[in-house]
Design an enzyme around this catalytic site. Structure first.
Site, short mmCIF file in Angstrom:
data_model
loop_
_atom_site.label_atom_id
_atom_site.label_comp_id
_atom_site.label_asym_id
_atom_site.label_seq_id
_atom_site.Cartn_x
_atom_site.Cartn_y
_atom_site.Cartn_z
N ARG A 43 0.82 -1.21 0.00
CA ARG A 43 0.00 0.00 0.00
C ARG A 43 0.86 1.26 0.00
NH1 ARG A 43 -1.72 -1.21 6.27
NH2 ARG A 43 0.14 -0.29 7.22
N HIS A 305 -6.13 -1.37 6.47
CA HIS A 305 -5.79 -0.51 5.34
C HIS A 305 -6.78 0.63 5.24
CE1 HIS A 305 -4.94 0.97 1.37
NE2 HIS A 305 -6.15 0.66 0.97
N GLU A 331 5.35 12.65 4.20
CA GLU A 331 4.11 13.22 3.68
C GLU A 331 3.38 14.14 4.66
OE1 GLU A 331 4.87 9.82 0.92
OE2 GLU A 331 5.10 10.18 3.06
N ASP A 437 51.78 18.64 19.95
CA ASP A 437 51.37 18.85 21.34
C ASP A 437 51.50 20.33 21.67
OD1 ASP A 437 52.82 18.27 24.58
OD2 ASP A 437 50.73 18.56 24.04
N GLY A 440 51.38 24.62 27.59
CA GLY A 440 51.40 25.99 28.07
C GLY A 440 52.73 26.68 27.81
N THR A 441 53.83 25.90 27.77
CA THR A 441 55.16 26.47 27.58
C THR A 441 55.72 26.17 26.20
OG1 THR A 441 55.59 26.18 29.94
CG2 THR A 441 57.50 26.59 28.51
N GLY A 500 42.38 22.66 26.93
CA GLY A 500 41.09 23.32 26.76
C GLY A 500 40.00 22.40 26.26
N ARG A 501 38.85 22.99 25.95
CA ARG A 501 37.69 22.22 25.47
C ARG A 501 37.71 22.22 23.94
NH1 ARG A 501 31.89 23.17 24.88
NH2 ARG A 501 32.22 25.38 25.29
N ASP A 541 44.06 17.43 25.49
CA ASP A 541 45.26 16.68 25.88
C ASP A 541 44.96 15.53 26.84
OD1 ASP A 541 46.52 19.44 27.96
OD2 ASP A 541 44.64 18.32 28.01
#
Length: 746
Positions: A43, A305, A331, A437, A440-441, A500-501, A541
């Site tokens: 159908r 049906h 639909e 990598d 910070g440093t 960080g994120r 990290d």
């Protein structure tokens, strides 16, 4: 209704029609019409094929139509829906009984086999020029397979779409067999092109059922509503439910259907429930309906049906539709009727804003809440799947088919580089990754082999500004990639570990730590990929450290474990069921910010009492400075040069030399870390905890003592170990590349 071309300009229309007819006849040879076989199995597909069949029938000077009916059309339990084809005044050339009853997986396979046995005789007799096949049902796969093997051209309707079940595999299989494609959305068209189909044989027409839908809503509908739902039912005050089994998870399908019926009973609105299709699991779903007395419940009308014309009116004026039928997400959007889509059967479909997805429909309350949210709303009408003009486009497309063209279809594969010959240098190449990598440093780049060997490493100070930093990363990676060629290393991609994120899906650093300045909302993937022409992965990290342990370290082969990094800050990563956990906002495993004291020292995150505020290198440095300022740090045998800043190293040295206060600070830091590990054990229950970083060996024994004193007995046996990896950040960055390419190459 939209006026036909003949209604708008009769003389011009018939002149063009005659010219077009002559061109098509000449092109196809022998001045004969195009013989089109339309095969319909159920159908649902008839609602899409009927508008095309009407269009073909209205142009007898161009087409001859043969109709083949098979599948559930011919089964009483599913409404004997072949009768609606007869009521539409189509001559059915062939009826094929192809369904093997049983409604399980084996019955579906046997039904395909039975259709394959019966179809060759029919196709040999009809000898169509082209067969029109719709959708993604197992019956349609049998039709397409038979036609392809018998050298009959196939026009596939609704290819390129994505739903979320075995239907995807069947739909794409039919696409590969088909010679011509009619798709409904721009995304579906792009999917077909991506699947190497010839763009010239793809028609973006829209869904044929929309030709009827968009001209249907203004008809007399109340008589239809009363006929199916009762005289006392009002428009927008009833529900239409249509739910099918998911053949890849039948048990869950049945449970979800049971929960749906329970929710509908509780919701207490008049509901029209349509019987499910003939897929494996449908028999069990019908049993659930009967067990709950749905066919005799005063609020329910259960039917096998509903004719499509009437079904359109019912969903157009319903307060809500619920289930997992493609009709709900396709639909029904044309009317703005609210829809609740349950489970995963249509999870990949494009939808309008009228659809509310309940992907994990695992409780009655969840489904009931969705009903309360959706029932009675009215959304804007959506035309994602069509504009009401699909059939004229399809007929024009059919007329353009040149039967003199070679039957063998061609695939449009994208260009690929020439294969490298199998010489000894290629065989001896070392499959490697570029690992970056961002600390910070320092900023470090390394070539890392598949075995985790750091082949070569480059180190520079990490610049303070974004522009200098990104330029240095690019420069170092280009130099490393060039050096890799000399070292006979084949670079497969670039992995980046950063503080960080991070959004790893997009390769974007969302927010960075205070140690790395000007490093928020930074797209790392694009500039590196554009420069090096290599795929690029980016992650936090802490997550990279966990990935390094999973591939090269003590987490190898383990299903669940946690890594804790003890360095300048405190970070971590969680592996659950062999996969890295990122979280809904990429903030999972911020283990350094587990709070272990309500009145503890201030943390860099803005809170206080976090593990990082006690046990990080920055925290130890803070305490060391306090002791030094009070002349309580230095003991016999140690000194701090005037030009050297006091750091965590000095605190640890003092503790080793017997400084009681330094020992107390380290014990407090280790205890805070231990309490955090206890929380992790109680929350995640891993099989292993790995302490990584420069401070790990100083904390391990204290952490184990805290676990013995504070943890539940059920988790005290979980092992806590110190990582034996020398450079987890670089190895983790490399593993993102190597894990992916291992799946691709090995």
């Amino acid at each position: 209704m939209i006026p036909s071309p003949g209604q708008r300009c009769p003389e011009l229309y018939f002149k063009n029609l005659s010219k077009q007819k002559k061109q098509v006849m000449e092109k196809n040879g022998n001045n004969r019409k195009l013989r089109v076989c339309v095969a319909t199995c159920n159908r649902a597909d008839y609602s899409k094929l009927a508008p095309i069949m009407f269009g073909i029938k209205m142009e007898p000077e161009f087409f001859e139509l043969d109709v083949v009916v098979l599948g559930s059309h011919l089964i009483d339990d599913y409404g004997n829906t072949y009768r609606m084809i007869e009521q539409d005044d189509f001559d059915i050339n062939t009826r094929l009984h192809t369904i093997v009853r049983g409604e399980d997986e084996a019955a579906m396979v046997e039904s395909v086999g039975l259709a394959l046995v019966k179809l060759p005789d029919v196709l040999n007799r009809l000898k169509p020029d082209i067969m029109i096949v719709h959708g993604d049902r197992f019956d349609a796969l049998a039709l397409a397979t038979s036609a392809a093997l018998m050298n009959i051209r196939i026009l596939h309707i609704e290819g390129g779409e994505v739903s979320g079940t075995i239907d995807d595999s069947i739909r794409h299989a039919i696409t590969k067999l088909a010679h011509y494609h009619v798709c409904c959305t721009r995304s579906a068209e792009q999917h077909l092109i991506s699947m190497c189909e010839d763009h010239d044989r793809i028609l973006l027409a829209g869904c044929p059922s929309y030709d009827k839908l968009l001209s249907a809503k203004n008809k007399d509908y109340m008589s239809i509503i009363r006929m199916w739902l009762g005289d006392d039912v009002k428009s927008k005050d009833y529900i239409v439910a249509l739910q099918h089994p998911v053949t890849t998870d039948i048990k869950h399908s049945i449970k979800m259907f049971e929960l749906t019926l329970d929710a509908l009973i509780s919701f207490n609105k008049r509901t029209l429930v349509l019987f499910p299709n003939i897929d494996a699991g449908s028999k069990e779903m019908v049993r659930v309906m009967r067990k709950k007395g749905i066919e005799h419940h005063p609020n329910f009308r259960a039917v096998k049906h509903v004719p499509f014309d009437q079904f359109i009116q019912l969903v157009a004026h319903a307060g809500c539709m619920i289930g997992n039928s493609s009709c709900g997400v396709r639909e029904v959007g044309a009317f703005g009727t609210p829809v609740i889509n349950l489970g995963t059967r249509q999870i990949g479909r494009e939808t309008g804003e009228n659809v509310l997805h309940v992907r994990d429909a695992d409780t009655q309350d969840k489904i009931l809440q969705a009903l309360h949210l959706q029932f009675g709303k009215q959304y804007p009408c959506s035309k994602i799947y069509g504009d009401g003009n699909a059939v004229p486009r399809i007929l024009k497309f059919l007329k353009s088919i040149d039967l003199q063209e070679p039957l063998q279809k061609k695939f449009c594969f994208p260009p690929v580089k020439e294969n490298i010959s199998q010489d000894i240098d290629h065989i001896l190449e070392t499959l490697s990754a570029l690992a970056v990598d961002l600390g910070g440093t320092n900023l470090r780049v390394a070539i890392v082999s598949m075995k985790g060997e750091i082949v070569k490493k480059y180190t520079q100070f990490n610049p303070k500004t974004y522009e200098e930093r990104i330029n240095l990363i690019l420069q170092m990676c280009v130099e490393a990639a060039a050096e890799a060629v000399k070292l006979n290393c084949r670079i497969l991609g670039v992995g980046i570990s950063t503080g960080g994120r991070v959004n790893p899906r997009e390769g974007i650093v969302l927010h960075s730590t205070k140690l790395i300045q000007e490093w928020n909302s930074v797209d790392l993937r694009t500039p590196l990929s554009d420069t090096l022409h290599l795929p690029v992965w980016v992650d936090n990290d802490g997550n990279c450290a966990a990935l390094a342990e999973r591939k090269f370290g003590q987490g190898k082969g383990l299903e669940n474990f946690v890594t804790l990094i003890t360095g300048t800050g405190i970070g971590g990563g969680i592996i659950h069921q062999h996969e890295l956990i990122h979280g809904s906002s990429f903030c999972a495993a911020e283990l350094g910010h587990l709070v272990v004291s309500l009145d503890g020292p201030d943390c860099s995150c803005g809170s206080h009492g976090c593990i990082e505020a006690y046990a990080s290198g920055m925290a130890l440095q803070r305490e060391a400075k306090k002791l030094h300022d009070e002349d309580l740090l230095l003991v016999e045998g140690m000194s701090v040069p005037k030009d050297e800043a006091v750091s965590a190293v000095h605190l640890i040295q003092a503790a080793k030399l017997g400084n009681v206060k330094a020992q107390s600070i380290l014990r407090t830091a280790g205890t805070a870390l231990g309490l955090g590990v206890v929380n992790i054990l109680h929350t995640i229950n891993p099989s292993l905890v790995i302490l990584s970083g420069v401070l790990a060996s100083h904390y391990i024994h204290i952490v184990k003592d805290v676990i013995r004193q504070q943890a539940l007995s059920s988790v005290q046996d979980v092992d806590v170990v110190v990582s034996d990896l020398v450079d987890p950040a670089l190895l983790g960055a490399a593993s993102m590349v190597l894990d992916y390419t291992t799946r691709r190459i090995c």
